[in-house]
Scaffold this motif. Structure first.
Motif, PDB file in Angstrom:
ATOM      1  N   THR A  76       0.830  -1.206   0.000  1.00 46.43           N
ATOM      2  CA  THR A  76       0.000   0.000   0.000  1.00 46.43           C
ATOM      3  C   THR A  76       0.861   1.252   0.000  1.00 46.43           C
ATOM      4  O   THR A  76       0.606   2.200  -0.753  1.00 46.43           O
ATOM      5  CB  THR A  76      -0.947  -0.004   1.218  1.00 46.43           C
ATOM      6  OG1 THR A  76      -1.753  -1.183   1.168  1.00 46.43           O
ATOM      7  CG2 THR A  76      -1.830   1.229   1.232  1.00 46.43           C
ATOM      8  N   LEU A  81       0.931   4.052  -2.994  1.00 45.66           N
ATOM      9  CA  LEU A  81       0.614   5.460  -2.715  1.00 45.66           C
ATOM     10  C   LEU A  81       1.795   6.367  -3.032  1.00 45.66           C
ATOM     11  O   LEU A  81       1.614   7.465  -3.592  1.00 45.66           O
ATOM     12  CB  LEU A  81       0.180   5.629  -1.263  1.00 45.66           C
ATOM     13  CG  LEU A  81      -1.160   4.990  -0.900  1.00 45.66           C
ATOM     14  CD1 LEU A  81      -1.433   5.142   0.590  1.00 45.66           C
ATOM     15  CD2 LEU A  81      -2.292   5.558  -1.719  1.00 45.66           C
ATOM     16  N   THR A  82       3.005   5.937  -2.706  1.00 48.74           N
ATOM     17  CA  THR A  82       4.201   6.732  -3.021  1.00 48.74           C
ATOM     18  C   THR A  82       4.376   6.869  -4.531  1.00 48.74           C
ATOM     19  O   THR A  82       4.665   7.962  -5.038  1.00 48.74           O
ATOM     20  CB  THR A  82       5.452   6.073  -2.402  1.00 48.74           C
ATOM     21  OG1 THR A  82       5.259   5.953  -0.994  1.00 48.74           O
ATOM     22  CG2 THR A  82       6.697   6.884  -2.678  1.00 48.74           C
TER      23      THR A  82
END
Length: 59
Positions: free
Chosen positions: A29, A33-34
């Motif tokens: 996750t 997201l990064t």
């Protein structure tokens, strides 16, 4: 007839799936997201650069 076989087969296949552990899921996750954040920033900078270049050409 075939639709009645579909759902039991889906359930059977889902039991074979190797699901990630909680720690792996958290790591994945964060990576996703990064990556999304960095790609968003990259395309924002590229868009602003191209817009400024076009503005300079058209003036």
């Amino acid at each position: 007839m075939r639709i009645t076989k579909f759902f039991p087969e889906v359930a059977s296949e889902m039991r074979k799936v190797s699901w990630p552990k909680r720690k792996q899921l958290g790591r994945y996750t964060v990576i996703v997201l990064t990556t999304v954040l960095l790609m968003g920033l990259f395309f924002t900078v590229v868009d602003l650069g191209i817009s400024e270049l076009i503005r300079l050409i058209l003036e």
